[in-house]
Structures are given as C-alpha cells and as structure tokens.
Design an enzyme around this catalytic site. Structure first.
Site: not given
Ligand code: APR
Ligand code: ZN
Ligand code: ZN
Length: 361
Positions: A40, A42, A45, A61, A163
């Site tokens: 993902c 994220s 990030h 995650h 997610c």
C-alpha cells in the site's frame, strides 16, 4: 524467519533478510502467520517519514493469515483462525469508542503497540509499521488487531480488506455517506482510489469521474464503476458535462496525498458539496484556502481515517459485498509476487503502474 526491513527512514529500498525474530508473545497477544500482504502507498509514506515511525522497521500493514499461537488471556481468537490484520483496532472502552461512537478514531491500541518493537534482529529492536509489520512471515499482534473471518475467503482477497479496500470503500459509504444519484469525482486510482470508486458505485452514485495521470488507470477505473475518466487537465470539460448547472460534484475524494490534489478536490466540489481527504500527506505540506471561499462555497472539507470504519463489523460487511459480486477484489490485484520482489513492487507503485501488488509469504 524472513522479513523485509527498512534500515533507516528515507532509505529507498528494503532489505529482505532471514534472521528476524519475534518479540515475546504477551498474555493478550496473538501470533499470526502472514499468508498474503498487499503493498500500500502508506508503506511508502512510512519509509519516507511522512507518517511517524520508528526505524529500523518491517513495513506492511495490509495482511491476512492464520493464528498459530495465543496468549494466556486471549478470548475470541483461537489457534487456526483465519484473520485479517487491523492496523488500528478499537479498544471498545475509550471516549472515541463509546462517547463519540467513532471506533476508527480510537488510538489506545494503535499508539500503545506502535511504541513497542515487534521484532528483534541480532539482539536489536526492529519496529513494525503502524504496530503491525506484515512484510514478515509471522507477526505478534494485540488480540483486537486479529479480525476472524470465514475460512473460505482466499488470503489474497482477505489481505486487501486490511487497508486499501476498507479505507477507500469506507471513505465513500462511511465518511462521505454518498447518496443514490449523487455525482462524485475521485482523484487517484491506486488501490485506495479504485476502492473509493467501488464504494461510490455501491452507494448508488449516478456519476463517478476517475482522475489519474496514468491513462491505463483511467481505463481500468471504468471496470470498477467509473462512468467517466480523465487526466487532471481534462477534468474541467468532464465536470462541465457531468455537473451542468450544479457547477461541481456532490462529493470529491482525494486518494493521492498531495496538496495540489487536495486543493483540486476542494475546487471540484460544488457549493455546499463535500471534499474528502483520504490520501496521507506529510505534516510539513500545507493546503491554502482563502477566507472568502471558506464561507461563500459552504463546502465541507473532511478527513477520512481508515475509511471511518469499525473494523469489527466493516471487514465482514465488505466481504459480504465481495461474495455478492458487488465488490471486485480479484480485479484489484495487478501482480502476485514473493517477498524478494517487494522493492520492484514499490517501484511500480511509485510509477503508478499497479493497483495492488500482493505478496504471498
Ligand atoms: N494527479 C492525478 N493522479 C495522480 C497524481 C496527480 N498529481 N499523482 C499520482 N497520481 C495517481 C497515480 O498514478 C496512482 O494511480 O494516484 C494513484 C496513487 O495510487 P497508489 O500509489 O497505488 O496509492 P494507494 O495505495 O492507492 O494510496 C493512495 O491513500 O491511504 C492513502 O497512504 C495512501 O496517500 C496514499 C493514498
Ligand atoms: Zn477506544
Ligand atoms: Zn494502507
């Protein structure tokens, strides 16, 4: 065991290692053998430091797997259960959970878990991204983070629920509460944006405009329910056609995480419309809004955290939609890969070439 590790915040590649160990299983923890995990944005990030994260850490995650061990005080999760990992599960007792009825805003577990290393390598602590760290063969999670699902759900499908799908579909049906017949625009057609598009369709939107820099993504978006698709430059013409006298969209979603696209989403919403920020941005990045437009446009600018979802019920709700053929999860998997290919998957994500790469462990 094997895992992918980011050594320092800001590093661009992960090291795939085979000498990672788990921390000790606490009385309220469960051990999960990760079967599949999505890559993902994220995670990126976290690698870049846009999200607060200790390092070295194991990213990942968006995962699903099988419970292999439970702590002495665990209830409701048993060895052998198939679970989806929830990276921010509600505690069920705090002000956010009870008084505000916003379990997705509960930070009691997420903050507590994120502060504790999940792994050990050569005697040194290694953190898990967002308190999880699913780019590893096994993880230790608080029992609330393991949401038990039916055993007939393939792990690659289950992982996506953890997610991107919950975040995206939830942004449409929980955060924005899109109504039948409404007009929507979605900026960014990655795993999250495609899920927003599907959420808008499930909610009965009449028009869903997908905006992405990548022409292939624009075409793909139509498979997930977009009625129109264009590049950012092409939006004005499509908006005029779709919105007519309304001038703008009832709902505008930003699923990228950039100031300019948040600003574009705000601008694309009609007077009185709603712009929803799903993308994650760095705390140093800012968006400017002028005083006149704030009052005159009467728009709502709203954040959406984990799809405003209650993972305890929404994971099951989304799986029911998938089983009913109303949510396409197979179609979101662009690549099925092994852990060794994780850096290539991150590279493809940066280039905007994939919806989701799913790693099988
Ligand atoms: N304008 C339009 N589209 C863009 C732009 C832009 N300026 N920049 C990137 N995109 C497109 C990419 O082409 C890609 O299709 O946005 C999409 C982003 O998709 P992914 O990188 O796969 O990201 P995703 O995992 O979907 O997450 C999107 O939501 O939850 C957050 O942290 C997540 O901020 C991230 C966002
Ligand atoms: Zn709580
Ligand atoms: Zn995610």
């Amino acid at each position: 065991m094997r895992a992918a590790v980011l050594r320092n915040l800001g590093d661009e590649t992960l090291e795939v290692v085979d000498d990672i160990e788990l921390v000790e299983l606490g009385p309220t923890d469960v051990k999960v053998q990760i079967k599949c995990t999505g890559v993902c944005h994220s995670d990126l990030h976290g690698m870049k430091g846009d999200l607060p994260q200790g390092a070295p850490f194991v990213p990942g995650h968006e995962g699903a797997g099988v419970v292999t061990e439970i702590g002495s005080a665990v209830t409701g999760v048993a060895v052998g259960d198939h679970v989806v990992v929830a990276w921010s599960p509600p505690c069920g007792k705090c002000v956010a959970c009870v008084d505000q009825k916003s379990p997705h805003l509960c930070v009691m577990i997420q903050f507590a878990v994120a502060a504790i290393p999940r792994f050990v390598q050569g005697g040194s602590p290694v953190w898990g991204f967002a308190g999880t760290g699913t780019f590893a063969e096994e993880v230790i999670l608080p029992q609330e983070a393991a949401i038990v699902i039916d055993k007939d759900v393939p792990f690659e499908i289950a992982s996506l629920i953890g997610c991107g799908v919950t975040t995206g579909v939830g942004a449409a049906i929980n955060t924005a509460k899109v109504e039948p017949g409404s007009t929507c625009v979605v900026f960014g057609c990655g795993g999250v944006g495609m899920s927003v598009i599907q959420g808008c369709q499930i909610a009965g939107a009449a028009a869903i405009v997908a905006v992405d820099l990548n022409a292939d993504k624009q075409e793909l978006a139509k498979r997930f329910g977009a009625t129109h698709a264009c590049s950012p430059d092409g939006l004005a013409a499509v908006q005029a056609e779709v919105c007519g006298m309304a001038g703008g969209f009832d709902y505008a979603f930003e699923a990228i995480g950039l100031p300019q696209t948040v600003r574009a989403a705000y601008d694309a919403a009609r007077r009185g419309g709603t712009a929803v920020v799903v993308g994650v941005g760095n705390a140093a990045a800012t968006v400017e809004l002028n005083m006149f437009e704030l009052f005159f446009q009467e728009r709502t600018l709203k954040g959406s955290y984990y799809g405003s979802a209650d993972v305890r019920s929404d994971f099951h709700r989304l799986l029911r939609l998938w089983k009913a053929g109303k949510l396409d999860l197979e179609g979101m998997i662009s690549a099925r890969i092994g852990l060794d290919d994780v850096n290539e998957a991150i590279d493809k994500m940066i280039k905007g070439e994939v919806i989701r790469s799913v790693i099988t462990l």
